[in-house]
Design a protein around this motif. Structure first.
Motif, PDB file in Angstrom:
ATOM      1  N   LEU A 133      10.594   5.370   4.387  1.00  0.00           N
ATOM      2  CA  LEU A 133       9.807   5.384   3.159  1.00  0.00           C
ATOM      3  C   LEU A 133       8.517   6.185   3.337  1.00  0.00           C
ATOM      4  O   LEU A 133       8.138   6.974   2.470  1.00  0.00           O
ATOM      5  CB  LEU A 133       9.479   3.949   2.740  1.00  0.00           C
ATOM      6  N   ALA A 134       7.866   6.001   4.480  1.00  0.00           N
ATOM      7  CA  ALA A 134       6.624   6.730   4.739  1.00  0.00           C
ATOM      8  C   ALA A 134       6.875   8.225   4.870  1.00  0.00           C
ATOM      9  O   ALA A 134       6.115   9.045   4.328  1.00  0.00           O
ATOM     10  CB  ALA A 134       5.954   6.188   5.997  1.00  0.00           C
ATOM     11  N   ARG A 135       7.918   8.601   5.589  1.00  0.00           N
ATOM     12  CA  ARG A 135       8.234  10.022   5.728  1.00  0.00           C
ATOM     13  C   ARG A 135       8.488  10.665   4.372  1.00  0.00           C
ATOM     14  O   ARG A 135       8.029  11.779   4.086  1.00  0.00           O
ATOM     15  CB  ARG A 135       9.458  10.203   6.628  1.00  0.00           C
ATOM     16  N   SER A 136       9.206   9.954   3.512  1.00  0.00           N
ATOM     17  CA  SER A 136       9.508  10.477   2.185  1.00  0.00           C
ATOM     18  C   SER A 136       8.234  10.698   1.382  1.00  0.00           C
ATOM     19  O   SER A 136       8.054  11.748   0.743  1.00  0.00           O
ATOM     20  CB  SER A 136      10.434   9.507   1.446  1.00  0.00           C
ATOM     21  N   ARG A 137       7.317   9.726   1.421  1.00  0.00           N
ATOM     22  CA  ARG A 137       6.080   9.848   0.658  1.00  0.00           C
ATOM     23  C   ARG A 137       5.188  10.953   1.221  1.00  0.00           C
ATOM     24  O   ARG A 137       4.540  11.685   0.469  1.00  0.00           O
ATOM     25  CB  ARG A 137       5.332   8.511   0.654  1.00  0.00           C
ATOM     26  N   GLU A 172      18.790   5.009   0.847  1.00  0.00           N
ATOM     27  CA  GLU A 172      19.210   4.382   2.105  1.00  0.00           C
ATOM     28  C   GLU A 172      18.055   3.701   2.820  1.00  0.00           C
ATOM     29  O   GLU A 172      18.254   3.054   3.861  1.00  0.00           O
ATOM     30  CB  GLU A 172      19.858   5.419   3.023  1.00  0.00           C
ATOM     31  N   ALA A 173      16.835   3.811   2.283  1.00  0.00           N
ATOM     32  CA  ALA A 173      15.699   3.107   2.881  1.00  0.00           C
ATOM     33  C   ALA A 173      15.810   1.599   2.675  1.00  0.00           C
ATOM     34  O   ALA A 173      15.138   0.829   3.363  1.00  0.00           O
ATOM     35  CB  ALA A 173      14.389   3.616   2.294  1.00  0.00           C
ATOM     36  N   PHE A 174      16.660   1.169   1.734  1.00  0.00           N
ATOM     37  CA  PHE A 174      16.907  -0.251   1.505  1.00  0.00           C
ATOM     38  C   PHE A 174      18.403  -0.512   1.658  1.00  0.00           C
ATOM     39  O   PHE A 174      19.206  -0.060   0.838  1.00  0.00           O
ATOM     40  CB  PHE A 174      16.442  -0.676   0.117  1.00  0.00           C
ATOM     41  N   GLY A 195       0.812  -1.208   0.000  1.00  0.00           N
ATOM     42  CA  GLY A 195       0.000   0.000   0.000  1.00  0.00           C
ATOM     43  C   GLY A 195       0.843   1.253   0.000  1.00  0.00           C
ATOM     44  O   GLY A 195       0.509   2.250  -0.656  1.00  0.00           O
ATOM     45  N   LEU A 196       1.943   1.220   0.741  1.00  0.00           N
ATOM     46  CA  LEU A 196       2.851   2.360   0.799  1.00  0.00           C
ATOM     47  C   LEU A 196       3.421   2.654  -0.583  1.00  0.00           C
ATOM     48  O   LEU A 196       3.474   3.815  -1.023  1.00  0.00           O
ATOM     49  CB  LEU A 196       3.973   2.069   1.799  1.00  0.00           C
ATOM     50  N   CYS A 197       3.826   1.601  -1.284  1.00  0.00           N
ATOM     51  CA  CYS A 197       4.380   1.757  -2.628  1.00  0.00           C
ATOM     52  C   CYS A 197       3.332   2.298  -3.598  1.00  0.00           C
ATOM     53  O   CYS A 197       3.623   3.171  -4.418  1.00  0.00           O
ATOM     54  CB  CYS A 197       4.905   0.411  -3.116  1.00  0.00           C
ATOM     55  N   ALA A 198       2.083   1.816  -3.455  1.00  0.00           N
ATOM     56  CA  ALA A 198       1.042   2.156  -4.424  1.00  0.00           C
ATOM     57  C   ALA A 198       0.356   3.486  -4.150  1.00  0.00           C
ATOM     58  O   ALA A 198      -0.420   3.958  -4.990  1.00  0.00           O
ATOM     59  CB  ALA A 198       0.003   1.043  -4.471  1.00  0.00           C
ATOM     60  N   ALA A 238       9.586  -3.063  -6.940  1.00  0.00           N
ATOM     61  CA  ALA A 238       8.236  -2.494  -6.938  1.00  0.00           C
ATOM     62  C   ALA A 238       8.285  -0.984  -6.722  1.00  0.00           C
ATOM     63  O   ALA A 238       7.583  -0.226  -7.400  1.00  0.00           O
ATOM     64  CB  ALA A 238       7.389  -3.162  -5.863  1.00  0.00           C
ATOM     65  N   PHE A 239       9.131  -0.533  -5.806  1.00  0.00           N
ATOM     66  CA  PHE A 239       9.258   0.904  -5.567  1.00  0.00           C
ATOM     67  C   PHE A 239       9.906   1.591  -6.766  1.00  0.00           C
ATOM     68  O   PHE A 239       9.517   2.702  -7.136  1.00  0.00           O
ATOM     69  CB  PHE A 239      10.062   1.161  -4.294  1.00  0.00           C
ATOM     70  N   ASP A 240      10.886   0.929  -7.389  1.00  0.00           N
ATOM     71  CA  ASP A 240      11.513   1.503  -8.577  1.00  0.00           C
ATOM     72  C   ASP A 240      10.509   1.613  -9.727  1.00  0.00           C
ATOM     73  O   ASP A 240      10.434   2.639 -10.415  1.00  0.00           O
ATOM     74  CB  ASP A 240      12.698   0.642  -9.022  1.00  0.00           C
ATOM     75  N   ASP A 241       9.714   0.564  -9.921  1.00  0.00           N
ATOM     76  CA  ASP A 241       8.769   0.531 -11.039  1.00  0.00           C
ATOM     77  C   ASP A 241       7.643   1.538 -10.863  1.00  0.00           C
ATOM     78  O   ASP A 241       7.073   2.001 -11.858  1.00  0.00           O
ATOM     79  CB  ASP A 241       8.177  -0.877 -11.194  1.00  0.00           C
ATOM     80  N   PHE A 242       7.308   1.871  -9.598  1.00  0.00           N
ATOM     81  CA  PHE A 242       6.205   2.792  -9.369  1.00  0.00           C
ATOM     82  C   PHE A 242       6.567   4.208  -9.808  1.00  0.00           C
ATOM     83  O   PHE A 242       5.684   5.019 -10.082  1.00  0.00           O
ATOM     84  CB  PHE A 242       5.803   2.787  -7.893  1.00  0.00           C
ATOM     85  N   GLY A 243       7.871   4.501  -9.882  1.00  0.00           N
ATOM     86  CA  GLY A 243       8.299   5.772 -10.437  1.00  0.00           C
ATOM     87  C   GLY A 243       8.268   6.947  -9.488  1.00  0.00           C
ATOM     88  O   GLY A 243       8.297   8.095  -9.931  1.00  0.00           O
ATOM     89  N   VAL A 244       8.220   6.693  -8.202  1.00  0.00           N
ATOM     90  CA  VAL A 244       8.242   7.772  -7.212  1.00  0.00           C
ATOM     91  C   VAL A 244       9.591   7.748  -6.504  1.00  0.00           C
ATOM     92  O   VAL A 244      10.079   6.686  -6.110  1.00  0.00           O
ATOM     93  CB  VAL A 244       7.101   7.603  -6.187  1.00  0.00           C
ATOM     94  N   ASN A 245      10.186   8.926  -6.342  1.00  0.00           N
ATOM     95  CA  ASN A 245      11.476   8.990  -5.676  1.00  0.00           C
ATOM     96  C   ASN A 245      11.372   8.550  -4.223  1.00  0.00           C
ATOM     97  O   ASN A 245      10.381   8.836  -3.548  1.00  0.00           O
ATOM     98  CB  ASN A 245      12.039  10.410  -5.738  1.00  0.00           C
TER      99      ASN A 245
END
Length: 253
Positions: A204-208, A185-187, A128-131, A174-181
């Motif tokens: 990741l959540a803070r970034s989004r 360092e999150a991974f 859900g976070l990724c999408a 999945a995060f790369d394919d979604f196209g959002v920066n």
């Protein structure tokens, strides 16, 4: 101190005084192992009568019965106009309407605006976070506000910590394919485990949230896996209970 007092936490953030929060722990209920003891999930194999009793325990501290969602790791948001039950986020501008998100490693995020007239809650597993479930929640909160845009605050509740959240290459892809920066360092690659990473769901959540215009973000210091005395963890135990993060607008009367 009562049993209920020992079972709940509250969000630590600069929210308006009208905003109320509760985050249950695993303690203070009647369920037996492996659901001991304040399991609030009715879909995990616990005895229905125990779940009913546990929900009655927390209901004593709330103005109304919570709105219990059927969470499916998606991005749908339940709003006052549609009030979906199968959704992974929910928003409200109705006093004493209690919003609830159940988790046991995924990230619960609570929201309010600076005037305390709208609240939201989201279930952010990595899918859900990724999408975009957080962005969708912020969008629906802004749609509720009648007088233009207003600042939104977010609080990151108990989730799996960055030192134990192991994921595979598929999650990074999945995060790369979604196209959002997102912060690289999150991974963190795991030595001796090719294709495996430690993921920081809080980062990741803070970034989004920041990309969605949320400037005040709090919380993010928990780990459901390592804090076994306080929280249920699916990653740690497999068969286990669920705790709940709650938010509502208190009626001033």
């Amino acid at each position: 101190m009562t049993k209920l007092d020992m079972a709940v936490l509250t969000a630590q953030w600069d929210a308006p005084l009208s905003i109320r929060t509760r985050v249950t722990t695993r303690n203070g209920g009647v369920s037996m192992t492996p659901y001991s003891s304040l399991n609030l999930g009715d879909h995990v194999g616990d005895l229905p009568e125990n779940v009913f009793t546990n929900r009655a325990i927390i209901r004593k501290a709330l103005p109304n019965e919570p709105i219990w969602l059927k969470q499916v790791h998606g991005t749908q948001v339940s709003t006052p106009s549609n009030r979906l039950i199968e959704a992974d986020a929910i928003v409200s501008n109705v006093a004493n309407e209690v919003l609830a998100i159940m988790t046991a490693d995924c990230l619960p995020v609570l929201f309010t605006n600076t005037s305390g007239t709208e609240v939201g809650a989201a279930h952010a597993g990595w899918r859900g976070l990724c999408a975009g479930v957080l962005e969708n929640t912020v969008k629906e909160m802004r749609n509720l506000h009648l007088h233009g845009s207003e600042n939104i605050l977010a609080w990151l509740g108990p989730a799996i910590g960055p030192e134990v959240f192991e994921v595979g290459q598929d999650v990074v892809d999945a995060f790369d394919d979604f196209g959002v920066n997102y912060p690289q360092e999150a991974f963190t690659p795991i030595a001796q485990k090719p294709g495996k990473y430690l993921a920081n769901i809080y980062m990741l959540a803070r970034s989004r949230l920041q990309a969605a215009g949320v400037g005040q973000i709090y919380g993010g210091q928990f780990c459901t896996v390592s804090q076994s005395d306080q929280f249920f963890s699916y990653r740690r135990d497999g068969v286990t209970g669920r705790f709940v993060s709650l938010i509502w607008i208190a009626d001033g009367n």
